[in-house]
Design an enzyme around this catalytic site. Structure first.
Site, PDB file in Angstrom:
ATOM      1  N   ARG A  51       1.003  -1.208  -0.129  1.00 29.15           N
ATOM      2  CA  ARG A  51       0.148   0.092   0.215  1.00 29.15           C
ATOM      3  C   ARG A  51       0.967   1.400   0.025  1.00 29.15           C
ATOM      4  O   ARG A  51       0.478   2.292  -0.638  1.00 29.15           O
ATOM      5  CB  ARG A  51      -0.871   0.070   1.337  1.00 29.15           C
ATOM      6  N   LYS A 103     -17.510 -17.434   2.186  1.00 32.77           N
ATOM      7  CA  LYS A 103     -18.933 -17.144   2.455  1.00 32.77           C
ATOM      8  C   LYS A 103     -19.622 -16.661   1.418  1.00 32.77           C
ATOM      9  O   LYS A 103     -19.324 -15.528   0.795  1.00 32.77           O
ATOM     10  CB  LYS A 103     -18.986 -16.143   3.723  1.00 32.77           C
ATOM     11  N   GLY A 106      -9.042  -9.189  -1.110  1.00 31.16           N
ATOM     12  CA  GLY A 106      -7.407  -9.835  -0.464  1.00 31.16           C
ATOM     13  C   GLY A 106      -6.994 -11.020  -0.690  1.00 31.16           C
ATOM     14  O   GLY A 106      -5.798 -11.153  -1.196  1.00 31.16           O
ATOM     15  N   GLY A 143     -12.318  -4.327   0.060  1.00 36.39           N
ATOM     16  CA  GLY A 143     -13.795  -4.139   0.246  1.00 36.39           C
ATOM     17  C   GLY A 143     -14.368  -3.228  -0.848  1.00 36.39           C
ATOM     18  O   GLY A 143     -15.597  -3.036  -1.401  1.00 36.39           O
TER      19      GLY A 143
HETATM   20  P1  AMP Z   1     -13.066 -14.782   1.422  1.00 38.42           P
HETATM   21  O1  AMP Z   1     -12.668 -14.089   2.543  1.00 38.42           O
HETATM   22  O2  AMP Z   1     -14.558 -14.948   1.590  1.00 38.42           O
HETATM   23  O3  AMP Z   1     -12.710 -14.457   0.017  1.00 38.42           O
HETATM   24  O4  AMP Z   1     -12.638 -16.203   1.822  1.00 38.42           O
HETATM   25  C1  AMP Z   1     -11.283 -16.630   1.770  1.00 38.42           C
HETATM   26  C2  AMP Z   1     -10.974 -17.696   2.613  1.00 38.42           C
HETATM   27  O5  AMP Z   1     -11.887 -18.830   2.192  1.00 38.42           O
HETATM   28  C3  AMP Z   1      -9.653 -18.216   2.721  1.00 38.42           C
HETATM   29  O6  AMP Z   1      -9.006 -18.077   3.685  1.00 38.42           O
HETATM   30  C4  AMP Z   1      -9.672 -19.780   2.489  1.00 38.42           C
HETATM   31  O7  AMP Z   1      -8.906 -20.336   3.207  1.00 38.42           O
HETATM   32  C5  AMP Z   1     -11.445 -19.953   2.804  1.00 38.42           C
HETATM   33  N1  AMP Z   1     -11.646 -21.100   1.975  1.00 38.42           N
HETATM   34  C6  AMP Z   1     -11.799 -21.361   0.409  1.00 38.42           C
HETATM   35  N2  AMP Z   1     -12.409 -22.456   0.220  1.00 38.42           N
HETATM   36  C7  AMP Z   1     -12.709 -22.941   1.289  1.00 38.42           C
HETATM   37  C8  AMP Z   1     -13.382 -24.367   1.603  1.00 38.42           C
HETATM   38  N3  AMP Z   1     -13.688 -25.275   0.725  1.00 38.42           N
HETATM   39  N4  AMP Z   1     -13.654 -24.467   2.832  1.00 38.42           N
HETATM   40  C9  AMP Z   1     -13.422 -23.622   3.904  1.00 38.42           C
HETATM   41  N5  AMP Z   1     -12.755 -22.524   3.737  1.00 38.42           N
HETATM   42  C10 AMP Z   1     -12.419 -22.120   2.557  1.00 38.42           C
END
Ligand code: AMP
Length: 399
Positions: free
Chosen positions: A35, A200, A356, A379
């Site tokens: 950054r 999520k 991220g 974000g």
């Molecule tokens: P996000 O911040 O929603 O983009 O999620 C990123 C996170 O999702 C990372 O830390 C990954 O380890 C986690 N992730 C990706 N695939 C899976 C999965 N199949 N089960 C659990 N966590 C996951």
């Protein structure tokens, strides 16, 4: 040429909002200076014109006023290193007499770093009186903090109203971020593919909904894919699932069909018997995962299908990993996708990676310079692709 590049800053004081919210370790060493580095070109342009620079930023999440560990003072040595032979002053209050005096005394070619804006709760509240006090420190307002462009804070948006149209502008980083995001959102060459992954579904519903209006294909991978699998009647074992979003997932699938957008879910998965780097692993169809097992990465069939979709796309937006790429055993899918995006880019596609974890992934696999653009805004980028108007952009554009 852009407004910023055309402007001559000679003898002017540019008040630049940067995003210096870098991670520090327990000894206050910067662990990732991306950054800070991203703002250097903007700062140097003003200095080389013969202007001076007043830098303002937030840093961390201080709760109640000044807190030593959130002082921007910790960044001074590294800022000096990045700027080289430039005189840098520090004001340990971002407003008030000392800041005013130091800003007033600033000579062409010099830099003043103001203390953390969030030591004042007025910053996040978008307080007008606070924004006005900040505005009085400089002649020209430059916003180069795309990472906070989705916040209507005093220094990111409200402050702009105290400058006339010719005295407020984006910095070079912000300009590039906005231009690349707009290229994907409004001028995407078809086929336009969005690759959405991560943990999520709830975080990504709005972006998927908005992309249904624009994309040709959407690949959904990572933990969020299993909510879709279950919504379609699949057996997902202990895989990540948001049961309160099953109806929404079904609705999105139906909408996609109506709009002719092709949603690609991973046909198979790498499964594990626990969420652990040392878990036992196996493979399964993503809609037939045994009880006690969870999908932690996309499988080989999914990799092949997704590669095919990536290779026939002309515009690619990627946000979120395909699996738990932080653990070696579950990074194959994310790495395969990253490589395929790099290959498609080499073959002429335009690729934008943002958010991220997908940025961390392309960096880890050394592919950051093989995609068209890596966004610094997590974000902010997400909200942009959700179709929201970002206050930091709007404030500069509306006169
Ligand atoms: P996000 O911040 O929603 O983009 O999620 C990123 C996170 O999702 C990372 O830390 C990954 O380890 C986690 N992730 C990706 N695939 C899976 C999965 N199949 N089960 C659990 N966590 C996951």
């Amino acid at each position: 040429m852009s407004q910023f590049s055309q402007h001559n800053f000679k003898n002017q004081k540019a008040l630049i909002r940067v995003d210096f919210n870098v991670p520090l370790d327990e000894h206050f060493n910067i662990t990732d200076d991306t950054r800070m580095k991203s703002a250097i070109l903007t700062i140097k342009k003003v200095l080389s014109d013969g202007g001076s620079v007043i830098l303002m930023s937030h840093f961390g999440r201080p709760k109640n006023g000044p807190e030593g560990k959130f002082s921007l003072k910790h960044l001074l040595p590294h800022l000096q290193e990045l700027l080289g032979d430039v005189k840098i002053a520090f004001a340990d209050d971002c407003i008030g007499n000392d800041a005013q005096q130091k800003a007033h005394d600033l000579k062409p070619g010099e830099v003043l770093l103001l203390e953390n804006l969030r030591f004042y709760k007025e910053e996040e509240k978008g307080d007008e009186a606070f924004a006005k006090k900040l505005s009085e420190l400089g002649d020209i307002y430059v916003n180069d903090a795309f990472g906070t462009a989705h916040r209507a804070h005093a220094s990111t948006a409200v402050i702009a109203k105290y400058f006339s149209a010719d005295k407020k502008m984006f910095g070079l980083l912000m300009e590039a971020e906005v231009a690349n995001a707009e290229k994907v959102m409004h001028k995407s060459e078809k086929p336009f593919l969005a690759i959405i992954g991560g943990a999520k579904v709830s975080d990504k519903i709005l972006i998927i909904e908005n992309l249904l209006e624009r994309a040709t294909d959407i690949i959904i991978g990572g933990g969020m894919a299993y909510t879709f699998m279950k919504a379609m009647g699949g057996k997902i074992g202990n895989s990540l699932c948001e049961d309160d979003r099953l109806d929404k997932a079904s609705e999105l699938l139906k909408k996609a069909e109506e709009k002719g957008v092709c949603i690609h879910l991973p046909a198979d998965s790498i499964i594990a018997d626990k969420f652990d780097a040392a878990a036992n692993i196996s493979g399964a169809l993503s809609n037939d995962i045994p009880d006690g097992w969870m999908g932690l990465d996309i499988g080989e069939m999914a990799c092949e299908t997704f590669k095919g979709v990536i290779h026939h796309s002309k515009t690619i937006l990627w946000n979120g990993p395909m699996g738990v790429f932080e653990m070696k055993n579950f990074q194959h899918g994310t790495k395969t996708i990253a490589l395929a995006v790099a290959e498609a880019t080499a073959n002429g596609a335009f690729s934008l990676v943002g958010g991220g974890d997908s940025v961390a992934a392309v960096n880890e696999f050394d592919l950051a310079d093989k995609v068209s653009y890596v966004s610094t805004g997590g974000g902010a980028l997400l909200e942009y692709f959700e179709g929201k108007e970002l206050p930091g952009i709007k404030a500069i554009r509306e006169s």
